[in-house]
Design an enzyme around this catalytic site. Structure first.
Site, short mmCIF file in Angstrom:
data_model
loop_
_atom_site.label_atom_id
_atom_site.label_comp_id
_atom_site.label_asym_id
_atom_site.label_seq_id
_atom_site.Cartn_x
_atom_site.Cartn_y
_atom_site.Cartn_z
N ASP A 3 -2.10 -0.31 5.69
CA ASP A 3 -2.26 0.26 7.25
C ASP A 3 -3.81 0.51 7.28
OD1 ASP A 3 -2.43 2.54 5.28
OD2 ASP A 3 -2.28 3.82 6.96
N ASP A 37 0.89 -1.13 0.03
CA ASP A 37 0.01 0.06 0.16
C ASP A 37 1.05 1.17 -0.05
OD1 ASP A 37 -2.36 1.69 0.67
OD2 ASP A 37 -1.26 1.85 2.70
O1 LIG Z 1 -4.57 3.19 -0.11
P1 LIG Z 1 -3.56 4.08 0.03
O2 LIG Z 1 -2.09 4.16 -0.71
O3 LIG Z 1 -3.02 3.97 1.39
O4 LIG Z 1 -4.30 5.68 0.11
C1 LIG Z 1 -5.31 5.72 1.00
C2 LIG Z 1 -5.49 7.42 0.86
O5 LIG Z 1 -4.20 7.89 1.13
C3 LIG Z 1 -4.39 9.34 1.20
O6 LIG Z 1 -4.83 9.96 2.35
C4 LIG Z 1 -4.05 9.36 3.45
O7 LIG Z 1 -2.81 10.09 3.56
C5 LIG Z 1 -2.69 11.32 3.54
C6 LIG Z 1 -1.33 11.87 3.33
O8 LIG Z 1 -0.56 11.32 4.59
C7 LIG Z 1 -3.35 11.98 4.55
O9 LIG Z 1 -3.51 13.34 4.71
C8 LIG Z 1 -4.86 11.54 5.09
O10 LIG Z 1 -5.39 11.87 6.12
C9 LIG Z 1 -4.85 9.92 4.53
O11 LIG Z 1 -6.16 9.68 4.64
C10 LIG Z 1 -4.66 9.76 0.01
O12 LIG Z 1 -4.66 11.15 -0.35
C11 LIG Z 1 -5.94 9.35 -0.24
O13 LIG Z 1 -6.49 9.88 -1.67
C12 LIG Z 1 -6.17 7.66 -0.41
O14 LIG Z 1 -7.52 7.34 -0.63
#
Ligand SMILES: O=P(O)(O)OC[C@H]1O[C@H](O[C@H]2O[C@H](CO)[C@@H](O)[C@H](O)[C@H]2O)[C@H](O)[C@@H](O)[C@@H]1O
Length: 370
Positions: free
Chosen positions: A308, A117
């Protein structure tokens, strides 16, 4: 280029673990009648659109924030102390670093396929999603892993965006929670003449763009709210929104969804995600990639999936159900999970990857000297 469509079917509910959850997901309805009765079953979202929906999500948003989850645990007299909770959990989901030998002995003589991920796994969680950069040392570690094992990135982000962060051409990429997969042509493992593009929700693209526009507009009044277009998924971030505004924000999202029963709402780390109600998730993406790599029914393959978030649970569950592979959850806190092992943070993920590289090189060397 192949572009297959998957028939829109009933919803897959997020994976649930065997043990009682520390907090509920998806959120329960708190009250209200069901407006979902009129919706064709195939489009039915995991929770109906009755009056309790907004409150249910609001509760879930609060409960999934670690400080809330922690205080909830501490205030309940029947619950073990925080420390006991932590050690019970770690016994059930031991560190993949401390159990490294156990993991490698399970993979002996078998082909490892690595699934990673992105956010919270390869890059630390930060306030601004556009600044979630991966360190050069992490990139170097992933590069080394990919030299030894087929390696895929499975992310909720738009595929092109996650590629901009990772910038390694030798990997396989699945974006939009697995709804946008690209298997490049002529790789070491697939030897395909043409790249394969698999987008099971392609028919939803115009709608997702509409939803993105509408949410940009409606959430404009909420300081800190950020809407991200992830192609087949729209993310509404509330990490930087004052908690007093969460209710208004979720209300805006829910009212938009009321006229779109073909879409569903899920929750990630301080983010609400709107996506098509199709039976496709990170778990399906894992299976699709294994098949594309020619490992579909191969018992000598060990997929290792590290993630995660809630959405990674679908992949952990697939591994658990297949009785094949290793799920590793990245979390500092006890969480309900289908993963077998845990790592605390991206730095530990990097250590684990480097250990794996070291171990594999050592065993290849030993074999060549036999
Ligand atoms: O599947 P992933 O690669 O883990 O993506 C899931 C989401 O990740 C991002 O949001 C998350 O990370 C951001 C940066 O650290 C944080 O600001 C946010 O609060 C988290 O939810 C991404 O921006 C999303 O679009 C993804 O779906």
């Amino acid at each position: 280029m192949t572009n297959q469509n998957v028939v829109v079917q009933a919803i897959t509910v997020a994976a649930v673990a065997n043990s009682p959850p520390l907090f509920t997901y998806p959120p329960p309805r708190t009250s209200g009648s069901s407006a979902a009765a009129a919706i064709p079953k195939k489009y039915l979202s995991p929770v109906d659109l009755g009056g309790g929906w907004t409150n249910g999500w609001l509760e879930a948003m609060k409960a999934s924030s670690p400080t809330h989850a922690k205080s909830a645990l501490l205030s309940a007299p029947a619950v073990e102390s925080e420390q006991d909770e932590q050690s019970t959990w770690i016994m059930r989901h031991p560190s993949a670093l401390s159990k490294f030998e156990q993991i490698t002995s399970a993979t002996k003589g078998k082909q490892i396929v690595m699934f990673l991920d992105y956010d919270g796994t390869l890059s630390p969680i930060v306030d601004d999603p556009d600044s979630a950069f991966m360190s050069d040392t992490m990139r170097a570690a992933v590069k080394k892993v990919a030299r030894l094992f087929p390696t895929a990135i499975v992310s909720g982000r738009c595929r092109s965006r996650v590629y901009e962060f990772v910038r390694l051409t030798e990997l396989y990429y699945a974006g939009s929670h697995g709804m946008d997969i690209k298997v490049p042509k002529g790789t070491r493992y697939t030897k395909k003449k043409k790249a394969v593009l698999f987008q099971p929700a392609s028919e939803f693209l115009p709608l997702m763009n509409e939803i993105h526009k509408a949410l940009l507009e409606t959430t404009r009044s909420i300081p800190g709210a950020k809407v991200e277009n992830n192609k087949f998924c729209v993310s509404v971030h509330f990490r930087c929104v004052d908690e007093t505004c969460w209710g208004v924000l979720v209300e805006q999202v829910v009212s938009l969804l009321k006229s779109h029963p073909e879409l569903r709402l899920t929750q990630g780390r301080k983010v609400l995600e709107i996506r098509p109600t199709i039976k496709w998730d990170k778990g399906k993406a894992l299976e699709f990639l294994l098949k594309s790599l020619g490992f579909a029914d191969n018992k000598n393959v060990v997929p290792i999936y590290i993630g995660d978030d809630h959405t990674d649970e679908d992949a952990f569950k697939v591994l658990r159900d297949r009785g094949q592979g290793i799920g590793i959850l990245v979390s500092e806190y006890p969480k309900d999970t289908n993963a077998s092992y845990s790592l605390k943070e991206p730095y530990e993920v990097m250590e684990f990857l480097l250990h794996l590289v070291e171990w594999k090189r050592h065993s290849l060397k030993a074999r060549s000297e036999e």
